[in-house]
Design a protein around this motif. Structure first.
Motif, mmCIF file in Angstrom:
data_model
loop_
_atom_site.group_PDB
_atom_site.id
_atom_site.type_symbol
_atom_site.label_atom_id
_atom_site.label_comp_id
_atom_site.label_asym_id
_atom_site.label_seq_id
_atom_site.Cartn_x
_atom_site.Cartn_y
_atom_site.Cartn_z
ATOM 1 N N GLY A 73 -4.008 -21.534 13.519
ATOM 2 C CA GLY A 73 -2.757 -22.259 13.347
ATOM 3 C C GLY A 73 -2.933 -23.746 13.143
ATOM 4 O O GLY A 73 -3.912 -24.204 12.552
ATOM 5 N N PHE A 74 -1.997 -24.501 13.672
ATOM 6 C CA PHE A 74 -1.939 -25.939 13.426
ATOM 7 C C PHE A 74 -3.164 -26.660 13.975
ATOM 8 O O PHE A 74 -3.781 -27.499 13.325
ATOM 9 N N ASP A 81 -6.110 -25.557 14.470
ATOM 10 C CA ASP A 81 -7.255 -25.265 13.640
ATOM 11 C C ASP A 81 -7.225 -26.111 12.374
ATOM 12 O O ASP A 81 -8.226 -26.712 11.985
ATOM 13 N N ALA A 82 -6.067 -26.182 11.756
ATOM 14 C CA ALA A 82 -5.941 -26.936 10.509
ATOM 15 C C ALA A 82 -6.278 -28.406 10.730
ATOM 16 O O ALA A 82 -7.031 -29.010 9.959
ATOM 17 N N VAL A 83 -5.744 -28.971 11.803
ATOM 18 C CA VAL A 83 -6.014 -30.382 12.101
ATOM 19 C C VAL A 83 -7.508 -30.603 12.296
ATOM 20 O O VAL A 83 -8.109 -31.510 11.713
#
Lengths: 284, 344, 262
Positions: free
Chosen positions: A117-118, A120-122
């Motif tokens: 999710g977020f 991980d993306a960051v």
């Protein structure tokens, strides 16, 4: 199915070699001796160094002889003793950097991989930035702004080294996450913490160990590079890189000055690769 | 690079029992680093005949995959043929070099591997991969190869082959890929097809189509087929003869129908009996064979019949020495205490 | 006591929900699983059968419809109810070599559900339970100290079943439990399931593509194709009606209607 036969054969030969000492080759023994030597020299340099590394004498630029195995430098200091003491800022610092980056990097990587999710993306974008940047330039810039010295070098390299761990372990966790044994654990309400430490750890540990041991060699080179440029350990503290730098000035008349510290770096790097290789094998 | 081209019509016209291949007392061992040798296949003999499908049936550890590797010359590095011969029209395959085997693979015999997706190069179109074999063995160009591929794909039941030929493996289903691989195996019109578990990685609806296709190919083209499988229902559908392997040995061999109706070897009987058939009473307990299939290390330590430990008909001799083969009525069994033949 | 009501599940490919194409894995599926009864689900790969298992196990949430345990929707279960649900409904997966962590001992794997789902048991009690479980699946307790790689496929699947039995479940959800096993070993596992069902009055949800096996084992059978349920029969009736007409293999009937994908 011949792959099955192969695994069976390997298991069979493992079982029949009862004595683990007998199973070790000469190469393994030599490797362990070298590693032990370096670690001891790191912890108790005074045990190995015949002279005080800072002690000045009138025996300047003497070539290697029985009194001074590696010769002396321009201030009459024993190069061998300085080399031994230099292990601390070189190898010691390297171990600290590797320890820190392996710990932080794999932790962040595992969390990001599992949660997705977020978060991980960051993390992935942050890693991309770090990996895209030429490390030496960043190292120089940070060193200059924080002030030169060993402590700065350690900080700088730690910041630069953790991203590649994070990426590797994120990838491994992503693959592990889809395994049925994870489903089984989730169905039984096993908390995430336990899944990571009890289930993933045995799969990841050999890879972390392999990578970390290889990194020791790479970090030493990086530290030496920084010192070579004058940003690492400051004189009169001996450090392998700075000794090589100093020795440059005397290359034609005192080859031993740069040579021996350089040789030690080579030995450390090769040793770290060999250790890493062994760790990799135990994992597969 | 010359290869013998047999016209399919010639082959189909030949007497049915002209044997193409004689495998004679084949033994294969695997060697570990410290020198231990494990015999995975022992003393195996069988024939492949024109227009007939021979199924080799076995479970893990039976050695059936090793047989395929040995025949196709694709044994792992630590494996070697330790005895026997594989006699074909191009000589004894067991004695050929890697280069000589390369010349024969795809020309003398076609090989249909287990997992269609894994056997194909994901970056090349399907047409290229089929034509590749023809281009290498007969020197034709891709244009001609592609045309041949399209014809072959059509005859194997693939619809719209002109479109499929330029697609990539991942765009096709498992069943379609298996036909593509079949095309690649047959494009040089070989005498023999070696199919290694062709149905295990394919889903149910395609499974029977492939099986029937293989059977039809054997009959219409006079192809001799070696079909290795663990699925007895496939054997029933497509094979003329069944050979049962256990612990690296051939334990029973004969025409499919008679062996399945009246098995002589206790292992064969146990396998057949443990299946669910249409006549098994609902929710009844199935007949189990006790124990687990023998593995290579245990096999190395077993002097007699590898099945003895699990066999309810074992006599003293079974543990000491491997039984002699008994032949009768076109059947063969290697057992000290075989079951009686059931006469219709 | 475990129900799926009008469950629908979509899978989106390649990222964005707006752009990517979706695949309907389950379309308005409703089934009931009851203690003491065995329900078979026959479907090929891609039919949605595995997704159905995952939804019933609470591993995936449906997009529409709901799964209820003893009348309460999964999303509404309180912590104590959640534990009750998890203990009552246990899975047996297809490949024991990946459903049991190969890097942990057999004992650790076996006791995992028990440890996390029941109130604290002493290590003595746990150890005793482990031996009991081994016995229930006809394995010698010496396997407990071994690593999964040292056991054969059949033995490992017995461990997987024993693991599922640990928290005293009432329903076992089995997804192709014998497909990865050798022929001579399949019968043993099927017999084990039949015996356990009889002894503990377990409910069984048996999912497979092998119609013969499913109809042999189960009381009732449901056929699933492309995410939809296309038939529900009592097992014996299914055999006599469906199979006798269409030939010995159900799959033949299905495939005659299908075209190879173009």
């Amino acid at each position: 199915m011949s792959a099955t036969a192969d695994t069976l054969l390997r298991k069979l030969s493992k079982k029949t070699s009862r004595s683990s000492l007998a199973a070790m080759s000469v190469g393994d023994v030599v490797l362990y001796v070298i590693v032990a030597f370096f670690l001891m020299a790191l912890v108790v340099p005074s045990l190995f160094a015949p002279y005080d590394p800072l002690e000045l004498s009138s025996a300047r630029l003497e070539s290697p002889n029985w009194a001074h195995w590696f010769g002396t430098d321009e201030a009459g200091r024993d190069v061998f003793s300085r080399t031994v003491y230099a292990l601390r800022p070189s190898l010691g610092a390297s171990l600290m950097v590797v320890g820190f980056s392996a710990f932080v990097g794999s932790t962040l990587g595992v969390i990001a991989g599992y949660r997705g999710g977020f978060l991980d993306a960051v993390l992935m974008r942050v890693i991309d930035v770090f990996l895209a940047f030429p490390y030496l330039i960043l190292a120089i810039a940070l060193s200059v702004s924080l002030g030169a010295g060993i402590r700065t070098s350690i900080i700088v390299l730690s910041i630069l080294w953790w991203p590649s761990y994070a990426r590797q372990f994120r990838g491994q966790v992503l693959a592990l996450k889809t395994q049925p044994f994870v489903d089984s654990a989730r169905v039984s309400l096993v908390p995430t913490r336990t899944i990571v430490f009890k289930h993933f750890w045995p799969h990841l540990a050999p890879h972390i160990a392999a990578r970390a041991s290889m990194a020791v060699g790479n970090v030493i080179l990086a530290l030496a590079a920084l010192s070579f440029l004058g940003l690492g350990a400051q004189p009169p503290i001996p450090e392998l890189g700075s000794m090589i730098a100093q020795g440059r000035n005397y290359m034609l008349i005192a080859w031993w000055y740069s040579f021996f510290p350089g040789l030690v770096i080579v030995v450390i790097v090769l040793t770290s690769l060999a250790v890493s290789d062994r760790m990799q094998q135990s994992g597969s | 690079m010359t290869t013998t081209h047999h016209n399919s019509q010639d082959r189909a016209d030949r007497a049915l029992d002209s044997a193409f291949w004689h495998v004679d007392r084949l033994s294969v061992v695997y060697q570990s680093e410290d020198g231990t040798r494990l015999e995975a296949v022992s003393d195996l003999s069988f024939e492949l005949k024109s227009g007939q499908v021979l199924a080799i049936v076995g479970e893990s550890g039976s050695g059936k995959s090793t047989v395929v590797s040995a025949i196709t010359g694709l044994l792992a590095e630590n494996g070697l043929i330790s005895g026997g011969s594989i006699v074909t029209s191009e000589g004894d395959l067991a004695t050929l070099s890697e280069q000589e085997m390369c010349d024969l693979r795809g020309a003398l015999f076609g090989y249909l591997p287990q997992q269609p997706m894994a056997a194909m190069n994901p970056t090349m179109t399907v047409g290229r991969q089929i034509a590749e074999s023809a281009m290498i063995h007969t020197g034709i160009r891709y244009k001609e190869g592609r045309a041949k591929a399209i014809d072959l794909m059509r005859s194997l039941g693939l619809r719209d082959p002109e479109l499929l030929v330029d697609q990539f493996p991942h765009q096709l289903s498992g069943g379609m890929l298996q036909r593509v691989l079949l095309a690649a195996a047959l494009i040089n019109d070989p005498d023999t097809l070696i199919a290694d578990e062709p149905t295990s990685a394919v889903d149910a609806s395609s499974k029977w189509q492939i099986v029937e296709l293989i059977g039809d190919l054997a009959r219409e083209r006079g192809l001799s087929v070696l079909l290795v499988t663990h699925d007895i229902s496939v054997v029933e559908r497509a094979a003329d003869e069944i050979a049962v392997m256990y612990g690296g040995r051939l334990v029973e061999h004969g025409p499919t129908k008679t062996v399945i109706d009246s098995p002589q070897h206790p292992y064969t009987s146990g396998l057949l009996g443990s299946r669910v058939s249409e006549t098994t009473p609902h929710q009844s307990l199935l007949n189990e064979i006790p124990g687990i299939p023998i593995d290579l290390p245990t096999l190395a330590l077993t002097p007699g019949c590898p099945f003895a430990a699990r066999c309810d008909r074992a006599v003293e001799d079974c543990h000491d020495v491997f039984p002699q083969t008994k032949r009768s009525h076109g059947r063969m069994v290697a057992c000290h205490n075989p079951l009686e033949l059931r006469h219709a | 006591m475990l129900d799926a009501s009008n469950v629908t599940k979509r899978f989106w490919s390649k990222g964005s929900r707006k752009r990517g194409s979706s695949h309907l894995a389950l379309d308005d599926v409703s089934i009931e699983v009851r203690e003491g009864f065995s329900l078979g689900i026959i479907g090929e790969s891609g039919s949605g059968k595995t997704t159905l298992a995952r939804v019933l196990l609470g591993l995936t949430e449906p997009d529409d419809g709901r799964v209820t345990f003893e009348g309460t929707a999964l999303g509404d279960l309180g912590p104590a109810q959640m534990r009750a649900y998890r203990s009552a409904i246990q899975p047996v997966f297809q490949d024991p070599r990946s459903s049991i962590n190969p890097r942990r001992t057999v004992q650790d794997a076996l006791l995992e559900p028990l440890v996390h789902l029941t109130a604290s048991m002493t290590s003595q009690e746990l150890s005793q339970r482990a031996s009991e479980l081994c016995e229930q699946v006809s394995l010698h307790s010496s396997v407990l100290k071994q690593m999964p790689a040292e056991l054969s496929g059949g033995m490992l699947q017995r461990i997987a079943i024993a693991r599922a039995l640990g928290p005293w479940p009432r329903i076992l959800i089995c997804d192709e439990p014998v497909s990865a096993l050798d022929l001579s070993v399949k019968a043993g596992i099927l017999n084990l399931l039949l015996e356990l069902r009889a002894e503990y009055n377990l409910g069984l949800l048996y999912i497979s593509h092998d119609a013969l096996l499913v109809r042999h084992l189960c009381d009732n059978v449901v056929v699933i194709e492309s995410g939809k349920i296309t038939g529900r029969y009592p097992a014996e009736q299914m055999y006599s009606e469906h199979m006798a007409i269409n030939g010995p293999f159900y799959q033949n009937a299905a495939s005659d209607n299908k075209e190879t994908r173009s």
